[in-house]
Design an enzyme around this catalytic site. Structure first.
Site, PDB file in Angstrom:
ATOM      1  CB  CYS A 305      27.391  -9.994 -25.457  1.00  0.00           C
ATOM      2  SG  CYS A 305      27.221  -9.290 -27.092  1.00  0.00           S
ATOM      3  CG  HIS A 311      28.792  -4.944 -23.823  1.00  0.00           C
ATOM      4  ND1 HIS A 311      28.450  -6.144 -23.246  1.00  0.00           N
ATOM      5  CD2 HIS A 311      27.808  -4.676 -24.720  1.00  0.00           C
ATOM      6  CE1 HIS A 311      27.328  -6.589 -23.783  1.00  0.00           C
ATOM      7  NE2 HIS A 311      26.902  -5.718 -24.678  1.00  0.00           N
ATOM      8  CG  HIS A 353      26.051  -2.854 -15.258  1.00  0.00           C
ATOM      9  ND1 HIS A 353      25.303  -3.994 -15.203  1.00  0.00           N
ATOM     10  CD2 HIS A 353      27.221  -3.186 -15.876  1.00  0.00           C
ATOM     11  CE1 HIS A 353      25.992  -5.000 -15.751  1.00  0.00           C
ATOM     12  NE2 HIS A 353      27.154  -4.525 -16.173  1.00  0.00           N
ATOM     13  CD  GLU A 394      21.961  -5.510 -28.450  1.00  0.00           C
ATOM     14  OE1 GLU A 394      21.848  -6.150 -27.399  1.00  0.00           O
ATOM     15  OE2 GLU A 394      22.195  -6.051 -29.549  1.00  0.00           O
TER      16      GLU A 394
HETATM   17 NI    NI Z   1      24.951  -5.679 -25.463  1.00  0.00          NI
END
Ligand code: NI
Length: 406
Positions: A305, A311, A353, A394
């Site tokens: 992560c 990502h 982002h 998530e």
């Molecule tokens: Ni993430």
């Protein structure tokens, strides 16, 4: 504010509902086909473990999800996955592996694994991926959930309003020609576990009540065909309330959850009162990185992560508001305003982002714990009614929940 993180696991196992203190005939009477044969039958299970605790300022997390994955994953693999529970997994060699009993046992075992953590296990939710599930809470509290599905038609309207007022409030749903939904109803029972059957109420009894309800609702025009609904405003809020009251006279039901479709549902019950929930989603990229840690420490903590290029996720959200049903209209809060409020709140994050394109995460990591706090405040600010609960997935395996109260 009360924040939790939930992690999903799966396992497959064989089992049977069989009380050795009873004869085979008595077991069959109590459990039906679930009494099975000597070698059991099979099931696929999904289990969510819910943790609460303070958010660590440095990491932005309640607990590192990879820590949960490792400890719980090992336990499930050793004791539950691909086992015959009645033989391989004590205490189910002596007791019946009902959903209530399995959820309680999993809660106890997993809670012990986190004695050294600042986060603690608060809930274990176990589903057999068909029409049933159970939830174990702290202090031995247990709930059992049943699901039924029915298809019905209706006009969303209140007899206390003119046709014009109904159309203004409910839009096309109030039009003269009825429309239809495939409803899903979750019925939650609470109480002590009965020693004989290992459940709060034996399945046979519950299914006969739910079948009666199903016969009453399925393939009916709800405004005219169903006696218990006559004269009331035909809204999902009022429908959930009537179904709850009808069920409560017959079973120890504490709440119901009625899905009209996969993005809108209403809950009604003794302690929750009435709530309505809307689901939505957004796509965003991010990178987990704490300004309080070195690059090496960041990589160790967040692993993949922490990827420098970022990502992303398709984040799913579920927002819930609660309050009193307006007896005149039958509505809790106008659905279109609710949907607009959520859209406004997630708008700045859509197709962005999170770290680079917004300034929301300049001072702390873009973990879901921090995201849900920001989003909760933003939804509250954008609507006339305050949030009761907010959830973010998530991924399909990681869920975060924010509540105003525990
Ligand atoms: Ni993430």
């Amino acid at each position: 504010m009360y924040l939790t993180i939930s992690k999903r696991f799966e396992f497959a196992a064989s089992y049977r509902y069989y009380n050795p203190a009873l004869t085979s005939a008595e077991n069959e009477r109590l459990f039906g086909r679930m009494a099975g044969g000597e070698h059991g039958f099979g099931g696929n299970f999904e289990v969510w473990f819910v943790f609460s605790g303070p958010i660590d300022k440095t990491t932005g997390m309640i607990i590192n999800v990879s820590d949960i994955k490792e400890r719980v994953g090992e336990l499930i693999e050793q004791r539950y996955d691909h086992k015959y529970l009645n033989i391989n997994t004590p205490p189910f060699d002596k007791t019946i592996p009902t959903l209530e009993a399995l959820a309680s046992q999993l809660f106890e075992e997993v809670a012990l694994l986190f004695g050294d953590s600042s986060a603690s296990l608060v809930t274990c939710h176990l589903s057999d991926l068909s029409q049933s599930s159970a939830t174990a809470y702290e202090k031995g509290k247990i709930e059992r959930h049943y699901y039924i599905e029915f298809s019905s038609s209706r006009r969303t309207c209140s007899p206390n309003l003119s046709q014009e007022e109904n159309e203004q409030l409910f839009g096309i749903s109030a039009s003269e020609s009825p429309h239809g939904h495939g409803y899903k109803l979750k019925v939650t029972l609470s109480g002590e576990i009965d020693g004989m059957c290992g459940m709060i109420v034996d399945d046979m009894t519950v299914h006969s009540v739910l079948d009666e309800l199903y016969q009453m609702l399925d393939h009916r025009y709800l405004n005219d065909d169903v006696e218990i609904l006559s004269g009331m405003p035909m809204t999902t809020e009022c429908l959930a309330r009537v179904l709850f009251e009808w069920l409560k006279e017959r079973l120890p039901v504490v709440r119901v959850k009625l899905w009209e479709n996969n993005w809108f549902f209403v809950e009604y019950g003794d302690t929750v009162g009435c709530t309505m929930s809307v689901r939505s989603e957004f796509r965003a990229a991010h990178r987990l990185h704490s300004q309080y840690l070195s690059d090496a420490e960041n990589l160790k903590l967040y692993g993949k992560c922490n990827n420098l290029a970022g990502h992303g996720h398709l984040y799913k959200i579920e927002a819930t508001v609660g309050g009193d049903i307006d007896e005149r209209t039958g509505a809790l809060f106008p659905l279109d305003q609710f949907i607009e409020g959520i859209d406004r709140a997630i708008g700045p994050w859509k197709f962005c982002h999170l770290n680079n394109d917004t300034d929301d995460f300049d001072d702390f990591p873009s973990t879901s714990e921090n995201m849900i706090k920001i989003l909760g405040k933003r939804i509250d600010d954008s609507m006339q009614i305050s949030l009761h609960r907010l959830r973010i997935w998530e991924t399909p395996n990681n869920r975060f929940t924010l509540r105003k109260q525990k």
